[in-house]
Scaffold this motif. Structure first.
Motif, short mmCIF file in Angstrom:
data_model
loop_
_atom_site.label_atom_id
_atom_site.label_comp_id
_atom_site.label_asym_id
_atom_site.label_seq_id
_atom_site.Cartn_x
_atom_site.Cartn_y
_atom_site.Cartn_z
N ARG A 41 0.83 -1.20 0.00
CA ARG A 41 0.00 0.00 0.00
C ARG A 41 0.87 1.26 0.00
NH1 ARG A 41 -3.94 2.03 -2.10
NH2 ARG A 41 -5.15 0.15 -1.59
N ARG A 42 1.95 1.24 0.80
CA ARG A 42 2.85 2.40 0.80
C ARG A 42 3.47 2.59 -0.58
NH1 ARG A 42 4.21 0.20 5.92
NH2 ARG A 42 6.04 -0.86 5.01
N ALA A 43 3.86 1.48 -1.22
CA ALA A 43 4.44 1.59 -2.56
C ALA A 43 3.41 2.12 -3.56
CB ALA A 43 4.97 0.23 -3.01
N VAL A 44 2.18 1.63 -3.48
CA VAL A 44 1.14 2.08 -4.40
C VAL A 44 0.84 3.56 -4.17
CG1 VAL A 44 -1.31 1.83 -4.98
CG2 VAL A 44 0.12 -0.20 -4.68
N ASP A 45 0.81 3.99 -2.91
CA ASP A 45 0.56 5.40 -2.62
C ASP A 45 1.68 6.29 -3.17
OD1 ASP A 45 -1.78 4.72 -1.38
OD2 ASP A 45 -0.95 4.75 0.66
N GLN A 46 2.92 5.79 -3.07
CA GLN A 46 4.03 6.56 -3.62
C GLN A 46 3.95 6.63 -5.14
OE1 GLN A 46 7.62 4.79 -2.13
NE2 GLN A 46 7.31 5.52 -0.04
N LEU A 47 3.58 5.52 -5.76
CA LEU A 47 3.46 5.52 -7.21
C LEU A 47 2.33 6.42 -7.69
CD1 LEU A 47 3.96 1.72 -7.99
CD2 LEU A 47 5.61 3.55 -8.33
N SER A 48 1.30 6.56 -6.88
CA SER A 48 0.13 7.33 -7.30
C SER A 48 0.44 8.83 -7.42
CB SER A 48 -1.02 7.13 -6.31
OG SER A 48 -0.67 7.63 -5.01
N VAL A 49 1.48 9.31 -6.76
CA VAL A 49 1.82 10.74 -6.83
C VAL A 49 2.88 11.02 -7.88
CG1 VAL A 49 1.19 11.11 -4.43
CG2 VAL A 49 3.55 10.54 -4.99
N TRP A 50 3.32 10.01 -8.60
CA TRP A 50 4.28 10.23 -9.68
C TRP A 50 3.62 11.00 -10.82
CZ3 TRP A 50 7.74 5.31 -10.76
CH2 TRP A 50 8.53 5.08 -9.62
N LYS A 51 4.43 11.70 -11.61
CA LYS A 51 3.93 12.44 -12.77
C LYS A 51 3.87 11.47 -13.96
CE LYS A 51 5.99 16.77 -11.16
NZ LYS A 51 6.96 17.87 -11.47
N TRP A 52 2.78 10.74 -14.02
CA TRP A 52 2.71 9.63 -14.96
C TRP A 52 2.69 10.08 -16.40
CZ3 TRP A 52 4.09 4.92 -14.20
CH2 TRP A 52 4.09 4.40 -12.91
N GLN A 53 2.12 11.21 -16.70
CA GLN A 53 2.13 11.66 -18.09
C GLN A 53 3.57 11.90 -18.57
OE1 GLN A 53 3.08 14.74 -19.47
NE2 GLN A 53 2.21 14.43 -21.53
N GLY A 54 4.36 12.58 -17.74
CA GLY A 54 5.75 12.82 -18.11
C GLY A 54 6.55 11.54 -18.18
N ILE A 55 6.29 10.61 -17.27
CA ILE A 55 7.03 9.34 -17.27
C ILE A 55 6.70 8.54 -18.53
CG2 ILE A 55 7.24 7.12 -16.10
CD1 ILE A 55 6.84 8.62 -13.46
N LEU A 56 5.42 8.47 -18.90
CA LEU A 56 5.03 7.71 -20.08
C LEU A 56 5.58 8.34 -21.35
CD1 LEU A 56 1.32 6.87 -19.15
CD2 LEU A 56 3.31 5.35 -19.06
N VAL A 57 5.60 9.66 -21.41
CA VAL A 57 6.18 10.34 -22.58
C VAL A 57 7.68 10.06 -22.67
CG1 VAL A 57 6.77 12.61 -23.52
CG2 VAL A 57 4.45 12.14 -22.74
N LYS A 58 8.35 10.05 -21.56
CA LYS A 58 9.80 9.77 -21.57
C LYS A 58 10.08 8.31 -21.94
CE LYS A 58 11.08 13.52 -18.46
NZ LYS A 58 9.82 14.25 -18.72
N ILE A 59 9.17 7.40 -21.56
CA ILE A 59 9.31 6.02 -22.03
C ILE A 59 9.26 5.97 -23.55
CG2 ILE A 59 8.12 3.79 -22.11
CD1 ILE A 59 7.37 4.15 -19.21
N CYS A 60 8.36 6.73 -24.13
CA CYS A 60 8.27 6.79 -25.60
C CYS A 60 9.56 7.34 -26.20
CB CYS A 60 7.08 7.66 -26.01
SG CYS A 60 5.46 6.99 -25.55
N ILE A 61 10.09 8.40 -25.60
CA ILE A 61 11.32 9.00 -26.14
C ILE A 61 12.48 8.02 -26.05
CG2 ILE A 61 13.01 10.85 -25.79
CD1 ILE A 61 10.70 12.60 -24.81
N LEU A 62 12.62 7.34 -24.92
CA LEU A 62 13.70 6.37 -24.75
C LEU A 62 13.56 5.21 -25.73
CD1 LEU A 62 13.90 6.27 -20.85
CD2 LEU A 62 15.56 7.29 -22.41
N ALA A 63 12.33 4.73 -25.94
CA ALA A 63 12.12 3.64 -26.89
C ALA A 63 12.46 4.08 -28.31
CB ALA A 63 10.67 3.16 -26.81
#
Length: 829
Positions: free
Chosen positions: A465-487
């Motif tokens: 639950r602590r891990a999920v709560d920490q993941l929930s506050v990540w900037k997921w749009q920026g992370i997913l866009v950077k995954i695209c750039i790296l790929a």
């Protein structure tokens, strides 16, 4: 400074009559009974990992045993020490022997069971039938299911005997399954057995050697690994000398005869005979293209089995030397205070860079040897996993925020852990495991609720639950866009441009066969110079190409000779690299006039300024040197060590010209060894570079962080763009995105990850094997493309992966354009 919660827990105990001048946190946490006073808080979770800190505490001083009750209390400092044990004792002889045996035993097992010196022929022949391989698949599936069940029922709650039995049973299942798959993955059982060493050492450290100082423990392990490497190397050389099993054609012929069962079971549609199907005089004219390709692949797999068996002792020597180097470095690692912890983290960063450099080198040389690249990738990946496990067990799990201020380096490392780029890499590498992990955790929580082992009604365990709560506050749009750039960068450098480069250089190699050597030298220089100016083009294929072309030209020209051709190729490659660096310097010099370019490479950041300071001395990065307008001659002088990287690649290409199709001779081995040496020097160069950067950042951090007048324009540009950056961050908040945009960016990242997975893990069914030494007009079974460069792509899997990539790229562009329009609209008055 000490954690306030820890001080609040320990200080009352000292005031209530403790008579020790040194309190060991480990003892306090695991040995003392909790006090009844409810006002005293429980010890913090990180108490056992808090570094040593001297804390004067007059109110906490206690009388000694011989002091009078009313006598004045003598002030003494109290020290908090982090250690594995309640006391520190020197390493004893029997303990040193146990460490040596823990290192020696896996080496004995590997050599006795898998090498040609021992029972390697018997074991590999016995596991060669396809039924055995299928049984291995079933056992590995059962082992995976058993491990999941142990997690769900929380094996840590079992009694010690039950935990031991469970661990032993799981180890037996994994080992048996891996050994049964040895025909297809001959390196896997060797790697698994060598992992016994760190596992055994971990158990010894936890249960038998807890009181031994880390420096003595690491020194003993390093000495044991070095001694085992020497013993193994001497035994292997003596065996080759006494049995006549050195690498020569007679040895190859004997190995082929000894591993006849492997050839018989390597091909699914029938038994193979080396002379008929795999040898230099093989005849596959009776088979169609598909069957011929499968036969060639089966022959290559069988050849790999006996070669891995013969070279097995050398693999053990390399693994032992790497282990010795690691523990020798760890001997100086301490985590007692902030300074020592910073040193430890720097060592970890260097080792991680070395292993990642090795992984990059494995892909870097894939154009010359696909099998060697995949084997090196497996071993370097195992090294990364081992380093992560060691860091998790050894480095104190305390808040980095408490130790960051004194060090610029620690500040940057702390920021890196929160960088969207780092998180994107982590999600891309391990994201496929997130959903299974969550499902297993949900199953574990349901089991605990069913057994009334927890009062929580949550669907996850508290840790999850602590891990999920920490993941929930990540900037997921920026992370997913950077995954695209790296790929997209990965595809550009390692798939698209790399394959095109191999095809072009192969065509050029064939075209220059009948041209005069003087013209060839000029052509090689011009083409290599041009390709070096293109950032996506890897350097290794260019060096291999020079070795192939000029090595073959020297062999055909009696006045030059094979050795003369190699000398010309190495000299020309060095000149080509230096002049290309000069061209790159010029590109950077003119690009550096743009403030935007300077902002993109972050010339005002501490890492870039550290690189600049090094570049002013002796370490080259051509375009960056041009942007920073450094001394050109000094840059070229610092580029000269590239000789140690390019020479092995040139030698590998030259040796390939001596290889006869289907024949396993000394030139094959020399080419493989040269490529391995290139990877070694590449890793060493990356390690030295990163070490110098970290040293400068640590020693000159405050000075590098100061504002500089020449970077005022960059700061001004950053301030002007600040409003747009804030607006972009606001409109790209995951909770603020509409469902359409969330689906778009998530789909783009998912398709990119899927295509990258197919390109890497299923490369054999995506692309035909083709390297610089191959010929386009050759048949498929000869590693050719039958005259059509497009045939390098295998249908339908390769085409499907390619469609996934371009579809994901298009979706990424659409989403980024939409987000940019929204950000501009938010800025509009």
């Amino acid at each position: 400074r000490i954690d306030p919660s820890l001080a609040a827990w320990v200080m009352p105990r000292l005031e209530m009559g403790g008579n020790q001048s040194v309190v060991r946190v480990h003892d306090a946490v695991e040995g003392e009974e909790p006090l009844e006073d409810s006002a005293i808080p429980s010890p913090p979770a990180c108490a056992a990992d808090v570094p040593a800190t001297v804390l004067p505490a007059p109110s906490a001083l206690a009388p000694t045993a011989s002091a009078e009750p009313d006598a004045p209390i003598e002030a003494k400092p109290f020290a908090f020490e982090m250690s594995y044990a309640r006391s520190t004792v020197p390493l004893k002889r029997n303990q040193a022997v146990s460490i040596f045996l823990a290192v020696l035993l896996p080496n004995v097992i590997v050599i006795a069971c898998f090498s040609d010196m021992g029972l390697g022929r018997v074991l590999f022949n016995a596991t060669s039938p396809r039924t055995v391989s299928l049984a291995g698949d079933g056992i590995i599936v059962c082992a995976t299911f058993f491990a999941c069940c142990l997690y769900v029922v929380d094996v840590t709650r079992f009694s010690r005997p039950a935990r031991i039995v469970s661990a032993v049973l799981l180890a037996i299942l994994v080992t048996a399954g891996t050994v049964m798959k040895s025909r297809k993955y001959p390196w896997a059982p060797m790697l698994l057995v060598l992992w016994i060493t760190p596992a055994t050492l971990s158990l010894l450290r936890k249960f038998m050697l807890r009181g031994v100082p880390r420096s003595q423990f690491c020194a003993a392990v390093a000495s044991s690994a070095t001694l085992c490497a020497i013993i193994t190397a001497v035994a292997w050389m003596l065996w080759m000398a006494l049995s006549g099993s050195g690498w020569r054609q007679a040895t190859v012929d004997r190995l082929i005869r000894d591993f006849a069962d492997v050839y018989e079971n390597a091909y699914s549609n029938g038994a193979l005979r080396y002379a008929l199907h795999c040898g230099p005089s093989k005849d596959l004219s009776a088979y169609d293209h598909i069957d011929a390709k499968q036969i060639k692949s089966a022959c290559s797999s069988a050849n790999t089995v006996w070669f891995m068996s013969w070279v097995c002792p050398f693999i053990a020597v390399i693994c032992n030397m790497v282990s010795a180097l690691f523990f020798f470095m760890m001997r100086w690692v301490q985590t007692g205070d902030a300074k020592q912890l910073q040193f430890t983290l720097k060592i970890c960063v260097l080792l991680l860079a070395l292993l990642i450099g090795g992984m990059y080198g494995a892909t870097y040389i894939s154009g010359a040897s696909v099998q060697l690249g995949s084997t090196l990738m497996a071993f370097f990946t195992a090294g990364v996993v081992a380093l992560m496990i060691w860091a998790y067990l050894e480095i104190p799990r305390i808040s980095l925020a408490d130790i960051v201020p004194p060090s610029i380096l620690m500040t940057l490392l702390f920021q890196a852990t929160r960088s969207d780029w780092v998180r994107a890499i982590a999600v891309g590498a391990a994201g496929v495991l997130v959903l299974p992990a969550l499902l297993l955790n949900m199953g574990k929580q349901r089991y605990m609720q069913w057994r009334s082992l927890t009062d929580s009604k949550d669907k996850y365990t508290p840790a999850c639950r602590r891990a999920v709560d920490q993941l929930s506050v990540w900037k997921w749009q920026g992370i997913l866009v950077k995954i695209c750039i790296l790929a997209e960068l990965f595809f550009t450098f390692q798939v698209g441009v790399a394959k095109i480069t191999y095809i072009f250089l192969s065509w050029l190699n064939t075209s220059l066969e009948t041209v005069d050597i003087a013209v060839v030298i000029v052509m090689v220089y011009l083409i290599g110079f041009t390709m070096f100016l293109l950032p996506p083009v890897p350097g290794a294929p260019v060096y291999v190409f020079a070795g192939i072309v000029l090595g073959a030209q020297g062999s055909r020209n009696a006045s030059v000779g094979f050795a003369g051709g190699i000398f010309i190729a190495i000299s020309l490659s060095l000149i080509m690299k230096l002049t290309a660096c000069t061209g790159q310097y010029g590109i950077g010099y003119f690009m550096g006039r743009s403030v935007k370019i300077q902002q993109l490479i972050a010339v005002d950041s501490v890492p870039t300024r550290a690189i600049e300071q090094i570049l002013r001395q002796d370490w080259p990065t051509s375009v960056t040197c041009g942007i920073l307008k450094l001394n050109l001659f000094q840059m070229l002088l610092g580029t000269l060590p590239v000789f140690f990287v390019l020479s092995p690649c040139v030698l590998a290409g030259a040796f390939l010209t001596k290889v006869t199709g289907g024949e396993n001779n000394i030139w094959n081995m020399l080419s493989t060894a040269a490529i391995g040496a290139s990877v070694f020097f590449q890793c060493g160069a990356m390690l030295v570079a990163l070490y110098l950067i970290l040293q400068v950042m640590e020693s000159c951090g405050p000075e590098l962080a100061r504002e500089r007048p020449e970077h005022a324009a960059i700061a001004e540009l950053t301030r002007k763009e600040e409003s747009y950056v804030k607006a972009h961050d606001m409109v790209t908040q995951w909770s603020g995105l509409d469902t359409t945009q969330q689906v778009l960016v998530a789909s783009a990242a998912l398709l990119h990850l899927l295509s990258a997975f197919i390109f890497v893990m299923l490369s054999e069914v995506c692309f035909r094997p083709f390297s610089v030494s191959s010929r386009i007009h050759d048949d498929f079974e000869e590693d050719g493309l039958e005259g059509n460069a497009a045939n390098i792509l295998i249908l339908p899997v390769g085409l499907i992966a390619l469609c996934f990539f371009f579809l994901a790229t298009g979706i990424h562009i659409l989403h980024s354009s939409a987000m940019r329009r929204r950000a501009l609209a938010a800025l509009a008055p």
